[in-house]
Design an enzyme around this catalytic site. Structure first.
Site, PDB file in Angstrom:
ATOM      1  N   GLY A  10       1.253 -12.735 -20.624  1.00 26.70           N
ATOM      2  CA  GLY A  10       0.577 -13.140 -19.404  1.00 26.70           C
ATOM      3  C   GLY A  10      -0.888 -13.393 -19.718  1.00 26.70           C
ATOM      4  O   GLY A  10      -1.287 -13.535 -20.878  1.00 26.70           O
ATOM      5  N   LYS A  36       8.733 -11.314 -24.148  1.00 24.41           N
ATOM      6  CA  LYS A  36      10.112 -11.004 -23.788  1.00 24.41           C
ATOM      7  C   LYS A  36      10.954 -12.259 -23.577  1.00 24.41           C
ATOM      8  O   LYS A  36      12.147 -12.262 -23.876  1.00 24.41           O
ATOM      9  CB  LYS A  36      10.088 -10.159 -22.517  1.00 24.41           C
ATOM     10  CG  LYS A  36      11.419  -9.624 -22.043  1.00 24.41           C
ATOM     11  CD  LYS A  36      11.165  -8.696 -20.858  1.00 24.41           C
ATOM     12  CE  LYS A  36      12.430  -8.113 -20.297  1.00 24.41           C
ATOM     13  NZ  LYS A  36      12.143  -7.190 -19.171  1.00 24.41           N
ATOM     14  N   THR A  66       2.001 -13.756 -14.232  1.00 26.74           N
ATOM     15  CA  THR A  66       0.823 -14.625 -14.206  1.00 26.74           C
ATOM     16  C   THR A  66       1.202 -16.016 -13.727  1.00 26.74           C
ATOM     17  O   THR A  66       0.558 -16.598 -12.847  1.00 26.74           O
ATOM     18  CB  THR A  66       0.176 -14.718 -15.603  1.00 26.74           C
ATOM     19  OG1 THR A  66      -0.392 -13.457 -15.942  1.00 26.74           O
ATOM     20  CG2 THR A  66      -0.920 -15.766 -15.612  1.00 26.74           C
ATOM     21  N   ARG A  67       2.244 -16.573 -14.278  1.00 25.93           N
ATOM     22  CA  ARG A  67       2.640 -17.934 -13.931  1.00 25.93           C
ATOM     23  C   ARG A  67       3.024 -18.048 -12.463  1.00 25.93           C
ATOM     24  O   ARG A  67       2.840 -19.087 -11.824  1.00 25.93           O
ATOM     25  CB  ARG A  67       3.806 -18.391 -14.809  1.00 25.93           C
ATOM     26  CG  ARG A  67       4.136 -19.877 -14.648  1.00 25.93           C
ATOM     27  CD  ARG A  67       5.145 -20.327 -15.663  1.00 25.93           C
ATOM     28  NE  ARG A  67       6.463 -19.750 -15.458  1.00 25.93           N
ATOM     29  CZ  ARG A  67       7.524 -20.045 -16.206  1.00 25.93           C
ATOM     30  NH1 ARG A  67       7.403 -20.874 -17.223  1.00 25.93           N
ATOM     31  NH2 ARG A  67       8.694 -19.482 -15.950  1.00 25.93           N
ATOM     32  N   ALA A  86       1.707 -16.372  -9.981  1.00 26.67           N
ATOM     33  CA  ALA A  86       0.619 -15.998  -9.071  1.00 26.67           C
ATOM     34  C   ALA A  86       0.131 -17.186  -8.255  1.00 26.67           C
ATOM     35  O   ALA A  86      -0.300 -18.189  -8.811  1.00 26.67           O
ATOM     36  CB  ALA A  86      -0.538 -15.393  -9.862  1.00 26.67           C
ATOM     37  N   GLY A 125      -2.205 -16.645  -5.686  1.00 24.76           N
ATOM     38  CA  GLY A 125      -3.589 -16.330  -5.376  1.00 24.76           C
ATOM     39  C   GLY A 125      -4.510 -16.728  -6.508  1.00 24.76           C
ATOM     40  O   GLY A 125      -4.083 -17.237  -7.546  1.00 24.76           O
ATOM     41  N   GLU A 180     -10.214 -14.026   1.049  1.00 18.16           N
ATOM     42  CA  GLU A 180      -8.947 -13.300   1.138  1.00 18.16           C
ATOM     43  C   GLU A 180      -9.192 -11.922   1.716  1.00 18.16           C
ATOM     44  O   GLU A 180     -10.341 -11.488   1.891  1.00 18.16           O
ATOM     45  CB  GLU A 180      -8.259 -13.234  -0.235  1.00 18.16           C
ATOM     46  CG  GLU A 180      -7.836 -14.607  -0.751  1.00 18.16           C
ATOM     47  CD  GLU A 180      -7.002 -14.560  -2.012  1.00 18.16           C
ATOM     48  OE1 GLU A 180      -6.661 -13.451  -2.454  1.00 18.16           O
ATOM     49  OE2 GLU A 180      -6.687 -15.639  -2.543  1.00 18.16           O
ATOM     50  N   ASP A 227       9.023  -2.297 -18.907  1.00 19.12           N
ATOM     51  CA  ASP A 227       9.316  -1.979 -20.305  1.00 19.12           C
ATOM     52  C   ASP A 227       8.165  -1.252 -20.994  1.00 19.12           C
ATOM     53  O   ASP A 227       8.368  -0.301 -21.747  1.00 19.12           O
ATOM     54  CB  ASP A 227       9.628  -3.266 -21.090  1.00 19.12           C
ATOM     55  CG  ASP A 227      10.663  -4.131 -20.405  1.00 19.12           C
ATOM     56  OD1 ASP A 227      11.584  -3.575 -19.781  1.00 19.12           O
ATOM     57  OD2 ASP A 227      10.551  -5.364 -20.500  1.00 19.12           O
ATOM     58  N   HIS A 282       3.147  -6.481  -0.978  1.00 13.33           N
ATOM     59  CA  HIS A 282       2.478  -7.628  -0.370  1.00 13.33           C
ATOM     60  C   HIS A 282       3.008  -7.795   1.051  1.00 13.33           C
ATOM     61  O   HIS A 282       4.213  -7.721   1.284  1.00 13.33           O
ATOM     62  CB  HIS A 282       2.741  -8.887  -1.192  1.00 13.33           C
ATOM     63  CG  HIS A 282       1.781  -9.998  -0.883  1.00 13.33           C
ATOM     64  ND1 HIS A 282       1.867 -10.741   0.273  1.00 13.33           N
ATOM     65  CD2 HIS A 282       0.715 -10.488  -1.562  1.00 13.33           C
ATOM     66  CE1 HIS A 282       0.893 -11.643   0.284  1.00 13.33           C
ATOM     67  NE2 HIS A 282       0.180 -11.498  -0.818  1.00 13.33           N
ATOM     68  N   ARG A 303      -4.508  -4.682   2.034  1.00  5.47           N
ATOM     69  CA  ARG A 303      -3.085  -5.003   1.958  1.00  5.47           C
ATOM     70  C   ARG A 303      -2.187  -3.872   2.428  1.00  5.47           C
ATOM     71  O   ARG A 303      -1.145  -4.116   3.029  1.00  5.47           O
ATOM     72  CB  ARG A 303      -2.720  -5.394   0.521  1.00  5.47           C
ATOM     73  CG  ARG A 303      -3.068  -6.831   0.216  1.00  5.47           C
ATOM     74  CD  ARG A 303      -2.570  -7.228  -1.145  1.00  5.47           C
ATOM     75  NE  ARG A 303      -2.821  -8.646  -1.374  1.00  5.47           N
ATOM     76  CZ  ARG A 303      -2.669  -9.236  -2.538  1.00  5.47           C
ATOM     77  NH1 ARG A 303      -2.273  -8.539  -3.591  1.00  5.47           N
ATOM     78  NH2 ARG A 303      -2.920 -10.528  -2.680  1.00  5.47           N
ATOM     79  N   HIS A 345       4.950  -5.714  -4.980  1.00  3.03           N
ATOM     80  CA  HIS A 345       4.109  -6.765  -5.543  1.00  3.03           C
ATOM     81  C   HIS A 345       3.364  -6.360  -6.811  1.00  3.03           C
ATOM     82  O   HIS A 345       3.351  -7.114  -7.778  1.00  3.03           O
ATOM     83  CB  HIS A 345       3.109  -7.205  -4.480  1.00  3.03           C
ATOM     84  CG  HIS A 345       2.274  -8.381  -4.866  1.00  3.03           C
ATOM     85  ND1 HIS A 345       2.813  -9.586  -5.278  1.00  3.03           N
ATOM     86  CD2 HIS A 345       0.921  -8.543  -4.902  1.00  3.03           C
ATOM     87  CE1 HIS A 345       1.837 -10.445  -5.538  1.00  3.03           C
ATOM     88  NE2 HIS A 345       0.680  -9.836  -5.329  1.00  3.03           N
ATOM     89  N   ARG A 373      -5.105  -2.314  -4.376  1.00  7.73           N
ATOM     90  CA  ARG A 373      -5.783  -3.397  -5.097  1.00  7.73           C
ATOM     91  C   ARG A 373      -6.383  -4.422  -4.145  1.00  7.73           C
ATOM     92  O   ARG A 373      -5.719  -4.904  -3.239  1.00  7.73           O
ATOM     93  CB  ARG A 373      -4.791  -4.090  -6.042  1.00  7.73           C
ATOM     94  CG  ARG A 373      -5.388  -5.281  -6.791  1.00  7.73           C
ATOM     95  CD  ARG A 373      -4.401  -5.850  -7.785  1.00  7.73           C
ATOM     96  NE  ARG A 373      -3.236  -6.454  -7.166  1.00  7.73           N
ATOM     97  CZ  ARG A 373      -3.198  -7.703  -6.698  1.00  7.73           C
ATOM     98  NH1 ARG A 373      -4.278  -8.474  -6.753  1.00  7.73           N
ATOM     99  NH2 ARG A 373      -2.090  -8.183  -6.171  1.00  7.73           N
ATOM    100  N   SER A 408      -6.404  -8.821  -9.562  1.00  8.36           N
ATOM    101  CA  SER A 408      -5.478  -8.587 -10.674  1.00  8.36           C
ATOM    102  C   SER A 408      -5.691  -9.581 -11.807  1.00  8.36           C
ATOM    103  O   SER A 408      -5.774  -9.193 -12.983  1.00  8.36           O
ATOM    104  CB  SER A 408      -4.027  -8.656 -10.190  1.00  8.36           C
ATOM    105  OG  SER A 408      -3.785  -9.865  -9.503  1.00  8.36           O
TER     106      SER A 408
END
Length: 530
Positions: free
Chosen positions: A15, A36, A44-45, A47, A49, A114, A218, A239, A285, A349, A384, A389
């Site tokens: 990520g 993995k 990450t991909r 996301a 936000g 946000e 993991d 979330h 949140r 989330h 958070r 993040s």
């Protein structure tokens, strides 16, 4: 067991944290990055936000203050200062690596608002496709670099040896896809001068999650088996707005949609958040998620509604232009978010707890560093702040790379309350089916918890039959899915133990049997009793 030549740095996970760490370390050292699935896959991909980043010296202090306020008293002020201050430079480096952040009409980076932010400071790329843009740019940079990439490499365990500073992590055992090997997989032991865990979170602990299928905890499980200390494991963020549009349509509806003026309604069309918090839809949140959950429960399980029909008029551009990904997903499910509300419910989330680290990513084990969602730096505390993040992962990747070059001993956490766990002290088998684990966690250790439910969860997650011992040597043909489920079950038991130990409510950890926060919040580090 086969072995590759030794490398200087082994990064586990691809990520934003893992790829940034690999790119920075590869400036001067030999780096192997093992992932993995494929390079750039993961949370990450996915996301939507953006990246929260201070836009000037005055905003660094405000960003720190917002982070501390959202963290409900559990955020480490030093971590908030470090990550917020380092954000602007890290983002500029990311832009140099090819991320085209959205710009306003005057050509400046566009800033979004946000929840729980006191001002607009969130950068986006491609509207609501920031994660995809960041992931693609970093993956391309990694492929151009000298980093050696191992794809489809599942983490079996960390390799330990006795050293001057005690038990030291010296590498990792991986399970790689290999069509020519028995069962289609082969084991690989890779030794390294420094090992960086960047394996992400564990959303698959719960029945409903915004996380991809690879988020199975993991790294946390492997670190615990190796003896690393973990932190704040009870702090799991849900979330508030994940679309509920039928099977296959459980996707995230970004916080930024509420930042642009969308309102939350119950199933009867009544706006409910102003009565719960003066910040309404832009409250932290945990507050919004519990508000949405209460609205769902009050209407017999019918989803709440996110009304974004006024967003286009407020922005002066079509909804699909500002949020192209969300618009596409909604339309594929037969709904037009520009003209009708989107049904939503909360979903798992982000795990704010994880492998305990200092601000440079050092863990309690020599030779092991951690960055991104797998780590617990103290930045997020009990809740958070939105879009912190990607900020943390980006900054942490660079800090970890620099720290591995300097070396040094293990991290110490003198300010934490130390909790010794005797329950989840050994690896366990996956003879509790994943769906059962998810059902137990959702019902008894999810958004709202109590002591009786946590006790039930602990029993259901600790079956009486003899466990399959994992992490004590070669896999001996145990399939990847079994080992993945074993790690997920271990992560579930750890979270339940931590949630049981904290008998008060704080941020994302809400105990309905003890709904009030403590007078003084203390971070907790968990250590395995040998």
């Amino acid at each position: 067991m086969n072995a590759l030549p030794d490398c200087d740095v082994l990064v586990l996970g691809a990520g934003v944290a893992g790829m940034t760490a690999a790119l920075e370390a590869a400036r001067t050292r030999r780096v192997v990055l093992a992932t993995k699935t494929v390079l750039g896959d993961g949370s990450t991909r996915a996301a939507q936000g953006g990246i929260a980043v201070a836009t000037g010296a005055d905003d660094v202090g405000a960003h720190v203050a917002d982070t501390l306020a959202a963290g409900a008293g559990l955020t480490d002020p030093a971590a908030a200062r470090a990550f917020c201050a380092d954000g602007p430079v890290a983002v500029r480096v990311l832009a140099e690596r090819g991320v085209a952040f959205d710009r306003d009409g005057e050509g400046r980076w566009a800033l979004g608002l946000e929840a729980a932010h006191s001002r607009a400071r969130v950068l986006h790329a491609g509207g609501d496709r920031t994660g995809a843009a960041v992931s693609a740019a970093l993956a391309a940079a990694v492929r151009r670099s000298a980093v050696t990439v191992l794809e489809d490499a599942f983490l079996l365990d960390l390799v330990l040896e006795d050293g001057p500073a005690g038990r030291t992590v010296v590498g990792a055992d991986l399970l790689l896809a290999d069509a020519g090997a028995p069962g289609g997989e082969r084991e690989l032991r890779l030794r390294a001068g420094a090992v960086v865990l960047a394996t992400g979170g564990a959303g698959q602990l719960f029945s409903r999650t915004s996380n991809p299928a690879v988020a199975t905890g993991d790294g946390v499980a492997a670190a615990w088996r190796a003896g690393a200390q973990l932190g704040d494991l009870e702090m799991y963020q849900f979330h508030p707005t994940v679309a509920a549009l039928g099977h296959g349509s459980a996707f995230l509806v970004s916080e930024a949609v509420r930042g642009e003026g969308a309102l939350l309604l119950d199933a009867a069309g009544h706006r409910f958040m102003p009565a719960l918090d003066p910040r309404a839809e832009l409250a932290p949140r945990d507050v919004v998620a519990r508000g949405v959950a209460a609205a769902v429960a009050a209407h017999g399980g019918r989803p709440a509604l996110l009304d974004a029909t006024g967003v286009a008029a407020r922005l002066g551009v079509p909804f699909a232009q500002r949020f192209p990904g969300i618009d596409r997903l909604c339309r594929e499910a037969g709904l037009d978010p520009a003209t009708e509300p989107v049904p939503v419910t909360p979903a798992a989330h982000y795990w704010m707890g994880g492998v305990r680290t200092d601000l440079d990513g050092r863990t309690s084990l020599p030779g092991l560093w951690a960055a991104g969602e797998v780590a617990c730096t103290g930045l997020h505390g009990a809740n958070r702040l939105a879009s912190n993040s990607l900020l943390e992962a980006l900054v942490a990747g660079g800090r970890v790379a620099a720290a591995t070059a300097r070396g040094g001993g293990p991290a110490r956490f003198p300010g934490d309350e130390l909790v010794q766990l005797t329950g989840p002290s050994v690896p366990v088998a996956s003879h509790v089916p994943r769906r059962e684990v998810q059902a137990v966690m959702t019902e008894h250790a999810g958004l709202v918890r109590d002591g009786a439910g946590l006790e039930v969860a602990a029993k259901l997650l600790t079956p009486g039959e003899a466990p399959l011992q994992l992490g004590a040597g070669p896999a001996d043909g145990v399939p990847r899915s079994t080992r993945e489920d074993a790690g997920l079950l271990l992560a579930a038991r750890l979270l339940v133990a931590a949630a049981t130990a904290r008998e008060d409510s704080l941020g994302a950890h809400f105990r309905c049997d003890h709904p009030h926060p403590p007078a003084t919040a203390r971070r907790r580090t968990f250590r395995r009793i040998p």
